[in-house]
Motif scaffolding. Structure first.
Motif, PDB file in Angstrom:
ATOM      1  N   PHE A  83      35.544-101.372 -22.662  1.00 33.72           N
ATOM      2  CA  PHE A  83      35.170-100.157 -22.784  1.00 33.72           C
ATOM      3  C   PHE A  83      36.199 -99.176 -22.308  1.00 33.72           C
ATOM      4  N   GLU A  84      37.330 -99.536 -22.737  1.00 30.98           N
ATOM      5  CA  GLU A  84      38.527 -98.651 -22.576  1.00 30.98           C
ATOM      6  C   GLU A  84      38.591 -97.337 -23.711  1.00 30.98           C
ATOM      7  N   ILE A  85      38.726 -96.303 -23.198  1.00 32.87           N
ATOM      8  CA  ILE A  85      38.467 -95.202 -23.969  1.00 32.87           C
ATOM      9  C   ILE A  85      39.451 -95.098 -25.369  1.00 32.87           C
ATOM     10  N   ASP A  86      40.542 -95.497 -25.091  1.00 34.45           N
ATOM     11  CA  ASP A  86      41.402 -95.125 -26.331  1.00 34.45           C
ATOM     12  C   ASP A  86      41.130 -96.262 -27.441  1.00 34.45           C
ATOM     13  N   ARG A  87      40.762 -97.477 -26.745  1.00 34.75           N
ATOM     14  CA  ARG A  87      40.407 -98.467 -27.763  1.00 34.75           C
ATOM     15  C   ARG A  87      39.067 -98.300 -28.342  1.00 34.75           C
ATOM     16  N   VAL A  88      38.177 -97.732 -27.508  1.00 33.60           N
ATOM     17  CA  VAL A  88      36.733 -97.512 -28.139  1.00 33.60           C
ATOM     18  C   VAL A  88      36.937 -96.600 -29.113  1.00 33.60           C
ATOM     19  N   ILE A  89      37.766 -95.224 -29.132  1.00 28.23           N
ATOM     20  CA  ILE A  89      37.819 -94.373 -30.045  1.00 28.23           C
ATOM     21  C   ILE A  89      38.550 -94.819 -31.368  1.00 28.23           C
ATOM     22  N   ASP A  90      39.452 -95.755 -31.207  1.00 31.41           N
ATOM     23  CA  ASP A  90      39.896 -96.397 -32.411  1.00 31.41           C
ATOM     24  C   ASP A  90      38.884 -97.040 -33.022  1.00 31.41           C
ATOM     25  N   ILE A  91      38.298 -97.939 -32.550  1.00 27.49           N
ATOM     26  CA  ILE A  91      37.142 -98.967 -33.003  1.00 27.49           C
ATOM     27  C   ILE A  91      36.229 -97.715 -33.689  1.00 27.49           C
ATOM     28  N   LEU A  92      35.682 -96.783 -33.319  1.00 30.57           N
ATOM     29  CA  LEU A  92      34.913 -95.554 -33.969  1.00 30.57           C
ATOM     30  C   LEU A  92      35.309 -95.073 -35.107  1.00 30.57           C
ATOM     31  N   GLN A  93      36.559 -94.807 -34.888  1.00 26.93           N
ATOM     32  CA  GLN A  93      37.227 -94.072 -36.170  1.00 26.93           C
ATOM     33  C   GLN A  93      37.261 -95.118 -37.208  1.00 26.93           C
ATOM     34  N   ASP A  94      37.729 -96.477 -37.343  1.00 25.71           N
ATOM     35  CA  ASP A  94      37.611 -97.268 -38.147  1.00 25.71           C
ATOM     36  C   ASP A  94      36.347 -97.599 -38.718  1.00 25.71           C
ATOM     37  N   ILE A  95      35.331 -97.789 -37.976  1.00 25.75           N
ATOM     38  CA  ILE A  95      33.945 -98.043 -38.439  1.00 25.75           C
ATOM     39  C   ILE A  95      33.354 -96.552 -39.185  1.00 25.75           C
ATOM     40  N   TYR A  96      33.646 -95.459 -38.816  1.00 22.32           N
ATOM     41  CA  TYR A  96      33.463 -94.406 -39.355  1.00 22.32           C
ATOM     42  C   TYR A  96      34.034 -94.278 -40.588  1.00 22.32           C
ATOM     43  N   VAL A  97      35.278 -94.475 -40.794  1.00 15.32           N
ATOM     44  CA  VAL A  97      35.932 -94.329 -42.169  1.00 15.32           C
ATOM     45  C   VAL A  97      35.227 -95.519 -43.089  1.00 15.32           C
ATOM     46  N   LEU A  98      34.834 -96.704 -42.551  1.00 19.39           N
ATOM     47  CA  LEU A  98      34.087 -97.715 -43.575  1.00 19.39           C
ATOM     48  C   LEU A  98      32.795 -96.843 -43.792  1.00 19.39           C
ATOM     49  N   GLY A  99      32.118 -96.429 -43.032  1.00 15.94           N
ATOM     50  CA  GLY A  99      30.989 -95.494 -43.520  1.00 15.94           C
ATOM     51  C   GLY A  99      31.147 -94.437 -44.407  1.00 15.94           C
ATOM     52  N   VAL A 100      32.237 -93.722 -44.478  1.00 14.47           N
ATOM     53  CA  VAL A 100      32.808 -92.784 -45.670  1.00 14.47           C
ATOM     54  C   VAL A 100      33.128 -93.597 -46.891  1.00 14.47           C
ATOM     55  N   LEU A 101      33.607 -94.750 -46.735  1.00 13.84           N
ATOM     56  CA  LEU A 101      34.054 -95.338 -47.874  1.00 13.84           C
ATOM     57  C   LEU A 101      32.897 -95.945 -48.482  1.00 13.84           C
ATOM     58  N   PHE A 102      31.931 -96.642 -47.909  1.00 13.24           N
ATOM     59  CA  PHE A 102      31.083 -97.575 -48.565  1.00 13.24           C
ATOM     60  C   PHE A 102      29.607 -97.009 -48.161  1.00 13.24           C
ATOM     61  N   GLY A 103      29.352 -95.956 -47.365  1.00 11.86           N
ATOM     62  CA  GLY A 103      28.221 -95.422 -47.428  1.00 11.86           C
ATOM     63  C   GLY A 103      27.136 -96.319 -46.489  1.00 11.86           C
ATOM     64  N   LYS A 104      26.061 -96.709 -47.380  1.00 15.88           N
ATOM     65  CA  LYS A 104      25.052 -97.684 -46.646  1.00 15.88           C
ATOM     66  C   LYS A 104      25.695 -99.162 -46.676  1.00 15.88           C
ATOM     67  N   GLY A 105      26.480 -99.543 -47.498  1.00 15.54           N
ATOM     68  CA  GLY A 105      27.076-100.902 -47.759  1.00 15.54           C
ATOM     69  C   GLY A 105      28.145-101.042 -46.754  1.00 15.54           C
ATOM     70  N   ALA A 106      28.521-100.200 -46.006  1.00 13.43           N
ATOM     71  CA  ALA A 106      29.308-100.414 -44.648  1.00 13.43           C
ATOM     72  C   ALA A 106      28.688-101.213 -43.810  1.00 13.43           C
ATOM     73  N   GLN A 107      27.260-101.135 -43.489  1.00 10.94           N
ATOM     74  CA  GLN A 107      26.587-101.894 -42.703  1.00 10.94           C
ATOM     75  C   GLN A 107      26.858-103.397 -42.739  1.00 10.94           C
ATOM     76  N   LYS A 108      26.962-103.916 -44.013  1.00  5.92           N
ATOM     77  CA  LYS A 108      27.168-105.359 -44.306  1.00  5.92           C
ATOM     78  C   LYS A 108      28.426-105.801 -44.020  1.00  5.92           C
ATOM     79  N   ILE A 109      29.466-104.787 -44.089  1.00  5.56           N
ATOM     80  CA  ILE A 109      30.830-105.189 -43.798  1.00  5.56           C
ATOM     81  C   ILE A 109      31.075-105.151 -42.268  1.00  5.56           C
ATOM     82  N   THR A 110      30.418-104.078 -41.353  1.00  8.79           N
ATOM     83  CA  THR A 110      30.831-104.207 -40.012  1.00  8.79           C
ATOM     84  C   THR A 110      29.914-105.255 -39.453  1.00  8.79           C
ATOM     85  N   ASP A 111      28.685-105.837 -39.947  1.00 11.38           N
ATOM     86  CA  ASP A 111      27.827-106.668 -39.287  1.00 11.38           C
ATOM     87  C   ASP A 111      28.527-108.250 -39.371  1.00 11.38           C
TER      88      ASP A 111
END
Length: 225
Positions: free
Chosen positions: A179-207
């Motif tokens: 729960f270290e804030i800098d690392r958490v934000i990095d994770i969120l940014q990457d997951i959000y980019v996956l959402g932008v790239l793949f839309g609903k298909g991003a869920q399968k990748i992150t899972d």
């Protein structure tokens, strides 16, 4: 000499950013790039003052560094995670001695340092005559992390006029990052980019991804392909 310590996620890096951003701070920040392993502590300080190239080797505190700082009134030096650039006990003792010399030089340097290395803390504490410790105790917990994630997601969806849904794996990855804030934000940014790239298909990748490195690989492999 001010030493800041605390557990991961207690806000040490955020604390340092607030200090450096404050108008009263008239000094420099020393970088702690892990890959610059040949650069000594004094070299880094001089480079931060733009007094020399980092590749120039110095054995001790140069007189012109103290003179320059005295004349410019730039005597504050902030170093976050000093243990990243101190590799062993012998070197930590040497760095503590260099810091002592700098605080006693004509410029009377003032250091604000964070380190999680107990041996380095002890060396600095015993070598410094004017020593103060600031202990940050509050650690980012799950409820606080949830607030950050939700705020991050709402802001991005609003800013980009999108409706990207949050992945189920976010909280396990945030737990892995302590729960270290800098690392958490990095994770969120990457997951959000996956959402932008793949839309609903991003869920399968992150899972199927079990670490931030795997998510980052998915992002980079698709962005650069």
């Amino acid at each position: 000499m001010i030493l800041v310590d605390g557990p991961a996620g207690s806000g040490i890096t955020t604390f340092f950013r607030a200090i450096v951003a404050d108008p009263i701070f008239s000094g420099i920040t020393v970088t702690n790039n892990l890959y610059d392993y040949d650069i000594t502590f004094i070299d880094r300080v001089c480079a931060a003052f733009s007094l020399l190239e980092p590749s120039v080797s110095l054995q001790d505190v140069p007189a012109y560094l103290a003179e320059f700082s005295f004349l410019t009134a730039q005597t504050m030096i902030a170093v976050d995670d000093l243990d990243v650039i101190v590799r062993n006990k012998v070197e930590s003792l040497h760095v503590a001695e260099q810091i002592r010399k700098m605080t006693e030089s004509r410029a009377r340097f003032c250091f604000i340092i964070s380190t999680r290395s107990t041996s380095l803390q002890q060396h600095i504490e015993t070598s410094s005559s004017n020593f103060f410790r600031i202990g940050l105790k509050r650690q980012l917990n799950i409820s606080s992390c949830t607030e950050i994630i939700e705020s991050f997601w709402r802001w991005n969806n609003s800013a980009f006029r999108l409706d990207i849904h949050m992945s189920k794996c976010i909280f396990s990855l945030c737990k892995e990052a302590d729960f270290e804030i800098d690392r958490v934000i990095d994770i969120l940014q990457d997951i959000y980019v996956l959402g932008v790239l793949f839309g609903k298909g991003a869920q399968k990748i992150t899972d199927r991804c079990i670490s931030r490195e795997e998510i980052k690989f998915e992002v980079q492999s698709n962005v650069y392909s």
